[in-house]
Design an enzyme around this catalytic site. Structure first.
Site, mmCIF file in Angstrom:
data_model
loop_
_atom_site.group_PDB
_atom_site.id
_atom_site.type_symbol
_atom_site.label_atom_id
_atom_site.label_comp_id
_atom_site.label_asym_id
_atom_site.label_seq_id
_atom_site.Cartn_x
_atom_site.Cartn_y
_atom_site.Cartn_z
ATOM 1 N N PHE A 1 2.675 10.670 2.855
ATOM 2 C CA PHE A 1 2.639 12.185 1.973
ATOM 3 C C PHE A 1 0.902 12.321 2.171
ATOM 4 C CE2 PHE A 1 6.664 10.511 1.186
ATOM 5 C CZ PHE A 1 7.503 11.717 1.977
ATOM 6 N N PRO B 1 6.542 4.832 -1.881
ATOM 7 C CA PRO B 1 5.152 4.664 -1.251
ATOM 8 C C PRO B 1 4.629 6.060 -0.749
ATOM 9 C CG PRO B 1 6.955 2.842 -0.308
ATOM 10 C CD PRO B 1 7.793 3.828 -1.227
ATOM 11 N N CYS B 2 3.546 6.316 -1.144
ATOM 12 C CA CYS B 2 2.609 7.775 -0.307
ATOM 13 C C CYS B 2 2.421 7.822 0.537
ATOM 14 C CB CYS B 2 1.623 7.845 -1.894
ATOM 15 S SG CYS B 2 0.054 7.090 -2.065
ATOM 16 N N GLN B 3 1.276 6.640 1.449
ATOM 17 C CA GLN B 3 0.823 7.034 2.251
ATOM 18 C C GLN B 3 1.405 7.902 3.277
ATOM 19 O OE1 GLN B 3 1.890 3.908 1.282
ATOM 20 N NE2 GLN B 3 0.581 2.918 2.041
#
Length: 408
Positions: A118, A114-116
């Protein structure tokens, strides 16, 4: 080569890693990769298959699973059983409790953790995320290694359990300028497994360089099982400048002195306006009202350029396919022809992410999924890795496999 896919979403990485899908002919540089060209169909070409086969996939979104299964059901014996709708944390805990979760003989693990937390589009909480591994809200004074920002560590746990020869992790570019996050993640990944992994310094890949008509940038991590590598590969992969024949990052195919970037106009070729299309994904688009240029997602795409990054968290404010003259629209010929102001359709977003047209995102309820609506579709498309970017990575890895690894 048996592939285990984590944080699979609707399968952009999986489609790319298996190949054998239709994409724009302009997206393939035939001068560099004539062997990639398969069935020719006018403006489209079916790219060659790869050596990889997805035998396990997982995510926590039912809509993502529904779309993935709908596509892969035509390719695999039991796609529904391959895709596990469960948190990676829970899967690892089951495995450590002696339950058989992950398949044997895994050669490669992929995952876009999951990238949210960063992303520059979010709050950038990083390792201090206030979301849990299953998407629920955490208390700000409830630190835990099971939060969303630490899920790469659970990917590391899967790598340690399955011991693949190589893993590939993906995230947003923003991760690279968030303190020393990139270095911490590289170090943590290197300690996976019994003998450890040689982690190549992460690099940011610009999707248009690989035939993707979208200005998407993603950071890619490669890790190679030390005990599986040939001596020459070990020596090459630790060099400051890795020799081309061993470099896991694919060479550019578009831009500079190669062939032109693929544009939105290229990507939207042959698409009818929503009211005239028989494609459910082309029929659907956000009806969110124009809010003015000060708000996100109120701009018109540049039709003769690469498209904007397709966002997951757009709250209906997906960019405009065309604006009216009143709102500053520049596509006068289209407006004069009677085409109305509207936002990008689901299919147009999918085209910018290089999903093939036989991937349907608007799904009716079946025995194993809920409805997948336009809102769901935008989100899962925005979360995906562009299929063609993944394909470039896969084919480059395939071409060097025997150089990297000792014979079994």
């Amino acid at each position: 080569m048996r592939l285990l896919s984590l944080f699979s979403g609707c399968g952009g990485m999986d489609i790319g890693f298996e190949g054998d899908f239709f994409c724009l002919k302009k997206s393939i540089n035939v001068n560099k990769h004539p062997e990639w060209m398969g069935e020719d169909s006018g403006n489209w070409v079916r790219v060659a298959p790869t050596i990889f086969d997805t035998v396990f996939a997982n995510d926590i979104r039912p809509d993502a699973k529904a779309a993935w299964v709908s596509y892969f059901d035509r390719r695999k014996e039991d796609a529904n059983a391959i895709y596990h709708l469960e948190s990676i944390v829970d899967l690892v805990k089951k495995s450590k409790n002696g339950i058989s979760v992950f398949p044997d003989n895994i050669e490669i693990v992929t995952g876009g953790f999951p990238c949210q937390d960063f992303s520059i589009a979010g709050k950038r909480l990083g390792f201090s995320s206030t979301k849990s591994h299953n998407g629920e809200k955490l208390s700000v004074d409830e630190p835990t290694t099971e939060n969303r920002g630490h899920l790469y560590m659970w990917m590391r746990e899967v790598i340690s359990i399955t011991e693949p020869k190589v893993f590939i992790a993906e995230n947003v570019k923003g991760l690279t300028n968030l303190g020393d996050v990139k270095n911490i993640i590289e170090h943590d990944f290197s300690e996976a497994g019994h003998g450890g992994y040689l982690v190549v310094p992460a690099r940011v890949l610009f999707a248009p360089d690989y035939g993707v008509p979208q200005s998407r940038e993603r950071v890619i991590f490669f890790g190679f099982k030390k005990s599986a590598l040939t001596q020459k590969a070990k020596e090459a992969l630790v060099k400051t400048i890795i020799p081309v024949e061993y470099n896991p990052y694919p060479e550019k195919t578009h831009g500079d002195d190669l062939i032109p970037f693929v544009t939105c106009a290229d990507a939207f070729i042959d698409l009818l306006e929503p009211e005239f299309s028989n494609d459910l994904s082309q029929n659907k688009y956000s009806k969110a009202k124009y809010m003015g240029v000060h708000c996100q997602g109120q701009t018109e795409i540049k039709i003769d350029s690469v498209g904007p990054t397709i966002r997951s968290e757009h709250h209906g404010n997906i960019e405009y396919r065309r604006l009216s003259l009143e709102h500053g629209g520049k596509l006068k010929d289209e407006l004069i022809a009677g085409k109305e102001e509207r936002r990008l359709t689901v299919r147009e977003c999918a085209r910018l992410q290089t999903f093939p047209d036989d991937y349907q995102f608007i799904l009716k309820k079946t025995e194993y999924n809920k409805n997948v609506s336009a809102s769901d579709a935008y989100k899962i498309i925005g979360n995906a890795v562009p299929c063609l970017l993944a394909y470039n990575i896969a084919k480059n890895l395939e071409s060097k496999w025997k150089l990297y690894f000792k014979e079994d």
